[in-house]
Design a protein around this motif. Structure first.
Motif, PDB file in Angstrom:
ATOM      1  N   ASP A  31       0.832  -1.300   0.066  1.00 35.19           N
ATOM      2  CA  ASP A  31      -0.064   0.055   0.077  1.00 35.19           C
ATOM      3  C   ASP A  31       0.810   1.251   0.030  1.00 35.19           C
ATOM      4  O   ASP A  31       2.109   1.195   0.058  1.00 35.19           O
ATOM      5  CB  ASP A  31      -0.880   0.096   1.213  1.00 35.19           C
ATOM      6  N   VAL A  32       0.280   2.540  -0.125  1.00 37.89           N
ATOM      7  CA  VAL A  32       1.003   3.509  -0.410  1.00 37.89           C
ATOM      8  C   VAL A  32       1.703   4.004   0.971  1.00 37.89           C
ATOM      9  O   VAL A  32       2.867   4.436   0.893  1.00 37.89           O
ATOM     10  CB  VAL A  32       0.092   4.989  -0.691  1.00 37.89           C
ATOM     11  N   ASP A  33       1.053   3.698   2.039  1.00 35.07           N
ATOM     12  CA  ASP A  33       1.832   4.108   3.373  1.00 35.07           C
ATOM     13  C   ASP A  33       3.142   3.250   3.464  1.00 35.07           C
ATOM     14  O   ASP A  33       3.995   4.171   4.078  1.00 35.07           O
ATOM     15  CB  ASP A  33       0.893   3.929   4.498  1.00 35.07           C
ATOM     16  N   THR A  34       3.004   2.079   3.373  1.00 36.82           N
ATOM     17  CA  THR A  34       4.392   1.215   3.431  1.00 36.82           C
ATOM     18  C   THR A  34       5.470   1.754   2.341  1.00 36.82           C
ATOM     19  O   THR A  34       6.505   1.830   2.775  1.00 36.82           O
ATOM     20  CB  THR A  34       4.056  -0.250   3.022  1.00 36.82           C
ATOM     21  N   ALA A  35       4.853   2.161   1.273  1.00 32.82           N
ATOM     22  CA  ALA A  35       5.829   2.692   0.201  1.00 32.82           C
ATOM     23  C   ALA A  35       6.581   3.668   0.598  1.00 32.82           C
ATOM     24  O   ALA A  35       7.694   3.922   0.523  1.00 32.82           O
ATOM     25  CB  ALA A  35       5.043   2.651  -1.200  1.00 32.82           C
ATOM     26  N   VAL A  36       5.681   4.871   0.980  1.00 26.84           N
ATOM     27  CA  VAL A  36       6.055   6.186   1.314  1.00 26.84           C
ATOM     28  C   VAL A  36       7.067   6.157   2.684  1.00 26.84           C
ATOM     29  O   VAL A  36       8.302   6.670   2.490  1.00 26.84           O
ATOM     30  CB  VAL A  36       5.225   7.448   1.447  1.00 26.84           C
ATOM     31  N   ALA A  56       1.056  14.098  -5.109  1.00 23.74           N
ATOM     32  CA  ALA A  56       2.140  13.554  -4.482  1.00 23.74           C
ATOM     33  C   ALA A  56       2.056  13.259  -3.147  1.00 23.74           C
ATOM     34  O   ALA A  56       1.603  14.088  -2.410  1.00 23.74           O
ATOM     35  CB  ALA A  56       3.450  14.351  -4.857  1.00 23.74           C
ATOM     36  N   GLN A  57       2.447  11.909  -2.745  1.00 19.51           N
ATOM     37  CA  GLN A  57       2.265  11.744  -1.349  1.00 19.51           C
ATOM     38  C   GLN A  57       3.750  11.377  -0.652  1.00 19.51           C
ATOM     39  O   GLN A  57       4.466  10.848  -1.219  1.00 19.51           O
ATOM     40  CB  GLN A  57       1.136  10.632  -0.924  1.00 19.51           C
ATOM     41  N   SER A  58       3.963  11.856   0.647  1.00 16.95           N
ATOM     42  CA  SER A  58       5.206  11.470   1.168  1.00 16.95           C
ATOM     43  C   SER A  58       4.718  11.023   2.740  1.00 16.95           C
ATOM     44  O   SER A  58       3.549  11.484   3.006  1.00 16.95           O
ATOM     45  CB  SER A  58       6.263  12.295   1.291  1.00 16.95           C
ATOM     46  N   VAL A  59       5.596  10.844   3.752  1.00 13.96           N
ATOM     47  CA  VAL A  59       5.422  10.633   4.920  1.00 13.96           C
ATOM     48  C   VAL A  59       4.939  12.019   5.791  1.00 13.96           C
ATOM     49  O   VAL A  59       4.330  12.045   6.717  1.00 13.96           O
ATOM     50  CB  VAL A  59       6.636  10.019   5.885  1.00 13.96           C
ATOM     51  N   ARG A  60       5.296  13.208   5.082  1.00 17.59           N
ATOM     52  CA  ARG A  60       4.917  14.494   5.376  1.00 17.59           C
ATOM     53  C   ARG A  60       3.402  15.086   4.976  1.00 17.59           C
ATOM     54  O   ARG A  60       2.851  16.031   5.547  1.00 17.59           O
ATOM     55  CB  ARG A  60       5.912  15.718   5.028  1.00 17.59           C
ATOM     56  N   GLY A  61       2.734  14.234   4.327  1.00 14.59           N
ATOM     57  CA  GLY A  61       1.555  14.679   3.623  1.00 14.59           C
ATOM     58  C   GLY A  61       1.456  14.446   2.275  1.00 14.59           C
ATOM     59  O   GLY A  61       2.275  13.925   1.600  1.00 14.59           O
ATOM     60  N   THR A  62       0.303  15.108   1.691  1.00 13.12           N
ATOM     61  CA  THR A  62      -0.074  15.189   0.424  1.00 13.12           C
ATOM     62  C   THR A  62      -0.052  16.517  -0.240  1.00 13.12           C
ATOM     63  O   THR A  62      -0.380  17.325   0.407  1.00 13.12           O
ATOM     64  CB  THR A  62      -1.351  14.335   0.140  1.00 13.12           C
ATOM     65  N   ALA A  81      12.869  13.595  -3.085  1.00 12.87           N
ATOM     66  CA  ALA A  81      13.419  11.846  -3.225  1.00 12.87           C
ATOM     67  C   ALA A  81      12.197  10.863  -2.653  1.00 12.87           C
ATOM     68  O   ALA A  81      12.219   9.559  -3.086  1.00 12.87           O
ATOM     69  CB  ALA A  81      14.728  11.766  -2.900  1.00 12.87           C
ATOM     70  N   ASP A  82      11.824  11.410  -1.581  1.00 13.07           N
ATOM     71  CA  ASP A  82      10.730  10.451  -0.744  1.00 13.07           C
ATOM     72  C   ASP A  82       9.137  10.712  -1.038  1.00 13.07           C
ATOM     73  O   ASP A  82       8.446  10.178  -0.437  1.00 13.07           O
ATOM     74  CB  ASP A  82      11.025  10.580   0.707  1.00 13.07           C
ATOM     75  N   GLU A  83       9.031  11.331  -2.252  1.00 15.05           N
ATOM     76  CA  GLU A  83       7.661  11.503  -2.594  1.00 15.05           C
ATOM     77  C   GLU A  83       7.179  10.436  -3.775  1.00 15.05           C
ATOM     78  O   GLU A  83       7.826  10.173  -4.510  1.00 15.05           O
ATOM     79  CB  GLU A  83       7.523  12.853  -3.341  1.00 15.05           C
ATOM     80  N   LEU A  84       5.950   9.984  -3.514  1.00  9.86           N
ATOM     81  CA  LEU A  84       5.329   9.080  -4.468  1.00  9.86           C
ATOM     82  C   LEU A  84       4.174   9.633  -5.233  1.00  9.86           C
ATOM     83  O   LEU A  84       3.138  10.329  -4.578  1.00  9.86           O
ATOM     84  CB  LEU A  84       4.638   7.915  -3.609  1.00  9.86           C
ATOM     85  N   ILE A  85       4.027   9.908  -6.430  1.00 12.36           N
ATOM     86  CA  ILE A  85       2.979  10.090  -7.241  1.00 12.36           C
ATOM     87  C   ILE A  85       1.682   9.356  -7.075  1.00 12.36           C
ATOM     88  O   ILE A  85       1.846   8.053  -7.181  1.00 12.36           O
ATOM     89  CB  ILE A  85       3.243  10.297  -8.912  1.00 12.36           C
ATOM     90  N   THR A  86       0.730   9.812  -6.453  1.00  9.32           N
ATOM     91  CA  THR A  86      -0.577   8.761  -6.229  1.00  9.32           C
ATOM     92  C   THR A  86      -1.511   8.892  -7.148  1.00  9.32           C
ATOM     93  O   THR A  86      -2.374   7.777  -7.458  1.00  9.32           O
ATOM     94  CB  THR A  86      -1.276   9.176  -4.746  1.00  9.32           C
ATOM     95  N   ALA A  87      -1.654   9.933  -8.050  1.00 10.37           N
ATOM     96  CA  ALA A  87      -2.773  10.201  -8.814  1.00 10.37           C
ATOM     97  C   ALA A  87      -2.585  11.312  -9.812  1.00 10.37           C
ATOM     98  O   ALA A  87      -1.870  12.333  -9.459  1.00 10.37           O
ATOM     99  CB  ALA A  87      -4.202  10.671  -8.176  1.00 10.37           C
ATOM    100  N   VAL A  88      -3.301  11.391 -10.972  1.00  8.60           N
ATOM    101  CA  VAL A  88      -3.180  12.639 -11.798  1.00  8.60           C
ATOM    102  C   VAL A  88      -4.503  12.841 -12.199  1.00  8.60           C
ATOM    103  O   VAL A  88      -5.281  11.926 -12.223  1.00  8.60           O
ATOM    104  CB  VAL A  88      -2.570  12.250 -13.132  1.00  8.60           C
ATOM    105  N   GLU A  89      -5.031  14.002 -11.724  1.00  9.25           N
ATOM    106  CA  GLU A  89      -6.343  14.614 -12.032  1.00  9.25           C
ATOM    107  C   GLU A  89      -6.400  15.528 -13.280  1.00  9.25           C
ATOM    108  O   GLU A  89      -5.384  16.501 -13.425  1.00  9.25           O
ATOM    109  CB  GLU A  89      -6.927  15.245 -10.816  1.00  9.25           C
ATOM    110  N   VAL A  90      -7.482  15.329 -14.177  1.00  8.14           N
ATOM    111  CA  VAL A  90      -7.505  16.030 -15.192  1.00  8.14           C
ATOM    112  C   VAL A  90      -9.057  16.539 -15.340  1.00  8.14           C
ATOM    113  O   VAL A  90      -9.887  16.280 -15.108  1.00  8.14           O
ATOM    114  CB  VAL A  90      -7.740  15.018 -16.503  1.00  8.14           C
TER     115      VAL A  90
END
Lengths: 165, 331
Positions: free
Chosen positions: B11-16, B178-184, B208-217
């Motif tokens: 899941d996203v939490d584990t990844a970030v 984008a999400q990281s341990v600091r938020g979105t 470096a520790d941010e994960l792209i979670t979604a793209v909104e159009v």
């Protein structure tokens, strides 16, 4: 080492793999399924094409550990009229690209069946696609044939799809 | 390929958390770019965080008619989605003009945005490349640079961003989450990628520790009449020399709404604001299209091997707008 359970052609295999091992090398070197070929090893030639849950991918750019539990089909697991059609239409000469061509074409025909468009589809909103030769060639551009058997390959796919030439 | 530690994130939490804890970690989506670059020793992650089974695979309609696209939606699935094909045909066409059927089944939306340049010298470990090895120089400038950029370059780097999808998203005012341990946080897609300046190794504004979670159009009426036109050295499975994503609405013979973005010519998906400014309210004629193209490329600067791209870009802008005017969009 990472433990991974690969399901290939209906059979489950439990493997201990270095995470660097590609799905292609796992199939060929660890499971002895050498029907899937290694060509460029960088996703450009399509010789390593296999089906994962019915969708075609290049096994060289896939790490084996990513594909645990998925249903992988290689050429050894395929028995389809398309294979006879390749023989009938001279869809190969040396044969090195053929297993990738066949797996790719089967994945491609499923995509067409589902109504997926391609870069040459004129009206994207239409739910169905007519499988013209231009559509076949565009959709098969991820599979190279150095012998140049493209006309035979196109014929085999068209015949198998039941499209009149 | 160098050894690495492998972490499979469910899941996203584990990844970030994993990328925050492991400097030198890289996120693995479809693998079509990262695995190749690791094999060529260009990417050297000490840890690979596999996010390919994180459930970010939805394409959801927003209340206003826009789309929220999960970062791990496969390129082929997004291109085939009925709402993309009818409301944002430029996005479907851009996706379908990239790579091959096999690669589109593997490649993810987030990975597509973060893919690296295909500059010949970036992947050649024996060559000088400021992007791969800061301060080493740029062998492309005096070498083979037919595919390289003519807009937004610097004396340190002339690499292009190779994505087709991102060019359509730039035209569509997409927003990256984008999400990281600091938020979105939310970043307009046109601000995601940096120009090279004297730090070409810094390619995006992401940490470096941010994960792209979604793209909104966002919803867009003009997007229904849109196209993607790609010019390349062969008909299929090749990167763009020049590409144009455009959308056009005409009322009483005048341009009422227009979106233009360029690919293959710049270090980032290039939103053609100057062309849009010239076109808005102007007669929807060949002359206006040409004037807009001239304005957008006014600051372009090529090298001996790629300056043909400047006129090619102008002509491709004109041809795309003409096709939208005469034939309508690709839906």
């Amino acid at each position: 080492m990472v433990e991974v359970q690969l399901r290939v052609n209906g059979t489950a295999h439990r493997l201990e793999l270095d995470p660097r091992v590609s799905l292609l090398d796992a199939l060929r070197e660890h499971l002895g399924l050498t029907g899937t070929k290694k060509g460029c090893n960088q996703g450009a030639c399509g010789a390593c094409t296999v089906l994962v849950d019915g969708e075609r991918i290049t096994a060289c750019l896939a790490l084996a550990v990513q594909y645990g539990g998925r249903e992988i089909t290689t050429i050894e697991g395929v028995a389809h009229p398309l294979q006879q059609a390749f023989v009938r239409t001279d869809g190969f000469q040396c044969g090195y690209c053929t297993s990738g061509q066949i797996c790719s074409a089967l994945g491609m025909l499923a995509e067409v069946e589902a109504g997926a468009p391609s870069a040459v589809t004129e009206h994207l909103a239409e739910p169905a696609v007519a499988l013209t030769d231009a559509e076949i060639r565009e959709r098969m551009s991820g599979n190279l044939c150095r012998c140049g058997a493209y006309n035979g390959i196109t014929d085999a796919i068209r015949e198998t799809a039941g499209v009149p030439s | 390929m160098r050894p690495f530690a492998y972490v499979s994130a469910p899941d996203v939490d584990t990844a970030v958390r994993a990328i925050a804890e492991q400097p030198g970690a890289k996120l693995l989506g479809g693998g079509t770019n990262l695995v190749d670059l690791m094999r060529q020793d260009v990417e050297r992650p000490t840890t690979v965080v596999d996010i390919s089974s994180v459930p970010l695979t939805g394409v959801d309609e927003l209340p206003d008619g826009g789309l929220r696209i999960g970062a791990l939606v496969r390129n082929s699935h997004l291109a085939a989605h009925p709402l993309v094909r009818t409301r944002f045909p430029v996005l479907a066409q851009a996706l379908l003009s990239g790579a091959s059927g096999q690669l589109r089944n593997m490649a993810t939306v987030g990975g597509n945005l973060l893919q690296r340049t295909r500059c010949l010298y970036f992947v050649d470990g024996a060559a000088a490349c400021n992007k791969r090895e800061p301060g080493s120089g740029c062998d492309a400038i005096g070498g083979f640079h037919r595919g390289n950029a003519v807009l937004g370059t610097s004396e340190h780097c002339v690499a292009t961003h190779p994505s087709d999808m991102a060019v359509a998203l730039a035209a569509l005012d997409a927003v990256v989450e984008a999400q990281s341990v600091r938020g979105t946080r939310r970043i307009p897609l046109v601000e995601l990628h940096r120009l090279p300046g004297d730090t070409p190794h810094l390619e995006t504004v992401l940490d470096a520790d941010e994960l792209i979670t979604a793209v909104e159009v966002p919803a867009s009426a003009v997007a229904a009449t849109s196209r993607y036109r790609k010019v390349r050295d062969r008909a299929s499975f090749a990167f763009a020399l020049v590409s144009v994503a455009a959308a056009l609405d005409v009322e009483d013979g005048a341009v009422s709404a227009v979106r233009v973005a360029l690919g293959g010519v710049a270090p980032k998906p290039w939103r053609a604001y100057e062309a849009e400014r010239v076109l808005t309210g102007a007669p929807a004629t060949e002359e206006s299209f040409r004037a807009a193209a001239e304005a957008e490329l006014a600051d372009a600067s090529g090298l001996p091997g790629n300056d043909f791209k400047i006129e090619l870009a102008r002509r491709t802008i004109v041809a795309t707008l003409r096709q939208l005017r005469v034939e309508g969009g690709a839906a």
